[in-house]
Design an enzyme around this catalytic site. Sequence first.
Site, mmCIF file in Angstrom:
data_model
loop_
_atom_site.group_PDB
_atom_site.id
_atom_site.type_symbol
_atom_site.label_atom_id
_atom_site.label_comp_id
_atom_site.label_asym_id
_atom_site.label_seq_id
_atom_site.Cartn_x
_atom_site.Cartn_y
_atom_site.Cartn_z
ATOM 1 N N ASP A 9 5.217 4.903 7.272
ATOM 2 C CA ASP A 9 4.266 4.408 6.277
ATOM 3 C C ASP A 9 4.619 5.132 4.987
ATOM 4 O O ASP A 9 4.371 6.327 4.835
ATOM 5 C CB ASP A 9 2.840 4.759 6.737
ATOM 6 N N LYS A 71 5.696 4.935 -5.644
ATOM 7 C CA LYS A 71 5.581 3.612 -5.016
ATOM 8 C C LYS A 71 5.137 2.550 -6.026
ATOM 9 O O LYS A 71 5.528 1.394 -5.930
ATOM 10 C CB LYS A 71 4.567 3.697 -3.871
ATOM 11 N N GLU A 148 1.582 -3.672 5.609
ATOM 12 C CA GLU A 148 0.687 -2.606 6.082
ATOM 13 C C GLU A 148 -0.467 -3.155 6.934
ATOM 14 O O GLU A 148 -0.762 -2.594 7.994
ATOM 15 C CB GLU A 148 0.167 -1.794 4.890
ATOM 16 N N ASP A 170 -8.149 -1.586 3.212
ATOM 17 C CA ASP A 170 -7.267 -0.428 3.020
ATOM 18 C C ASP A 170 -7.500 0.197 1.643
ATOM 19 O O ASP A 170 -7.135 -0.376 0.622
ATOM 20 C CB ASP A 170 -5.810 -0.910 3.169
#
Length: 582
Positions: A9, A71, A148, A170
Site C-alpha cells: 500500500d 503520491k 485501494e 477511505d
Amino acid sequence: MSEIIIGIDLGTTNSEVALVRNGQVEILEIQNGSKLLPSIVGLADDGALLVGEAALNQYVLRPENTIKSIKRRMGEEAQVELGSRSYTPQEISAIILKRLKEIAEKHLGEPVEKAVITVPAYFSDVQRQATRDAGEIAGLQVARIINEPTAAALAYESNHKGEKQIMVFDLGGGTFDVSIVRLEEGVVEVLASHGDNHLGGDDFDQKIIDHVQEHLAEKYDLQASDLSSQVKARIRRAAEQAKITLSDNPFAMLEEEYLLKWKGQVIHLSLELERHSYEEMIQEFIDKTLEAAHIALDGAGLSVSALDEILLVGGATRTPLISTRLENELGLQPRSEVDPDLCVSTGAAIQGAIISGQQVSSVLVDVTPYTFGTSALAELDGELYPYTFIPLIRKNSAIPISKSEAFYTAFDNQECVEVMVYQGEERDALNNTKIGSFHMEELSEVSQGNEIIATFSLDIDGILQVSAKEKKTGKEVSITIDNAIAQFEGQQMEEAKARIGQLFEGEVDVEEEGSKTRQREQTQARALIEKAQRLMESAGEEDREDLVDMVEQLNDTLAKGSDGEIQSATEQLADLIFYLES
Ligand code: AMP
C-alpha cells in the site's frame, strides 16, 4: 512452495507491506513494532538518505530537506529538489518501495521480485503507469496495480461466496475517497468512486493548530508569522498527537515544554482540548465526506438500503464521529476490525497470493461480539431518561481496546456516583445485561458538572477493566470483570448443565434453590423499582405519590424485611404498575 508476491500500500502519508505465507497474511514490522512506514524521504546533513521515521524526525528540524506526500505528484512531469539534485516523483516513490522490498526480504530471508501495488480508484492511466514505473525502478516486477477499495474489500471478504455491495470509506492523512464496490464470487468491481484528494487527517490537525495559534495570540500576543518552522513543526506534531488521543478519550492535553523564547520569556504550551470542541471544529469536513458518500452511491445507481457493508479504511477513520455519522445517516454500523491502516496492504498481499496460486485463509481478527457500556441520564427518544445506554466499546471492535468517556455529576455537592456496566445492544440500558457495577464515593464538594472519566478496557482474553476517575483530583476506582465476553454464555451453559445434572440425579439441592429464588426475587424487585422510577415522570401527582410510597416500602423491606414481606411489597408495586400501564 509457490513464489511470494508481496502486497504494497503506497500511501500519501504512510506505506505498508504485507505478504501471504502458508495461507496466512503477515503484515511486516517496519521498525520498533510499527507496521507503518511514513511515506517521507529526506537527506541528512551528512548526505545520508533517510526514509520513513528517520525522515519524519528530521522534518521537525529541517523541513526544507524532506519530501512528503509525493503520491500527490505521481504522473506529473515534475522534479523535486533533494539536496543538490532533483528527482522525478517516480524516483522518490521508488525509494519508499525499495525500503519496503528490503524489509520483506529481510523478513523472508530470500530475495523478493514481484509486488502488487495499490493506487486510488480515481488514479488516471498516467498515474498508474507512474506507479508501475516506480516499482520497476525499485527493482520490483509489478505483478498488478489494483485499486485501494478493491484491496480493502479483499481483506474483509476474500472468501465470500455470493454477491455483496460494499461502501469503502477511505480517509487517510491527506486524501479522501469513497467507493462503491460489488463483490461477486471473489471478483471485485469498483462501481463508482468519489472523493477529494485534498481532504484528510491533516486538515483535522490544521484545525487544532489554528486553535493553538489563537491561544498563543491571545495569551502572548504571538502571531503565526513569529513562529519558526521548527516551532510550527512541533505544534503540528502535538496537534496530531492530541487528535489521536481524542479518538479514545474525551479530552487531550497539548503540551510542549520550552516551545520558544519570546520577548525574553520562555513559553511552554499547555492547553486542554475537549473532544466535543474538536468535533465541532471538524464537523464541516465530516459533512463533506458524507455528501461524497451519497454522490458515490448515486454514481453506482444504488440506494442506501442496497448496501451490505461499510468498510472503514485509512487512519483518520478512527475518529469516532465518522462511524457515528455514517451509522446515523446510512443505517449500517461501519466495520473497522481489520486495522484501517493495514487493510489495503492486507488486500494487496491477498491479491498477490491469488495471482501466485496460493490458498488464503480469511483474515482473522479478534473482535468483541457485544457492545459494552454504562448508563447515564441522557436523552432517549427526545426525553431525558436516567438509564440511557452509553456504549463505550462497540460490538465488532478489534480487541484489545480501551475507550474513555466523560460524565458529569447531576447535583451540587454530589458525593457519590454509581457506575453500571452493561453488555448489550439496546438503547435502554435496563434491557441489556448488567455485568457489574461499583460506587465511587467521597467526591469533591463542588457544584454539579463534576467531571468523571469512565474508561473501559477489554483485553484479548475477554477481561474487562472498568474505571472511573474524578478528573479534578485524579481519584480513581476500578473493577475487573473476568471473562466479560464469555460470561453470559458461560453462565447460562453452567446453569443448564447443572439443571440437567440435577434431573438425572433426581434431586435438587433445596438450600441452593432457596437462595437462588431469593436472589431472583430481589432482582425482580429492583427491576420493578427502576420501572416505577421511570413511570414517576409521566404519572399524575396522586399516582406518583403512591409510586413513591410503594418504592420506599419495597426498598425498606429489601434492606431489612423477611422473604414474605419482600414478596408482598413486590406484588403491591407490580399491581400498581400494571394498573398505571393498562
Ligand atoms: P493513512 O494515510 O491511512 O496512514 O492515515 C494517516 C492519518 O490517520 C493521519 O492523519 C493520522 O494522524 C490519522 N490517524 C492515525 N491514527 C488515528 C487515530 N487513532 N485517530 C484519528 N486519526 C488518526
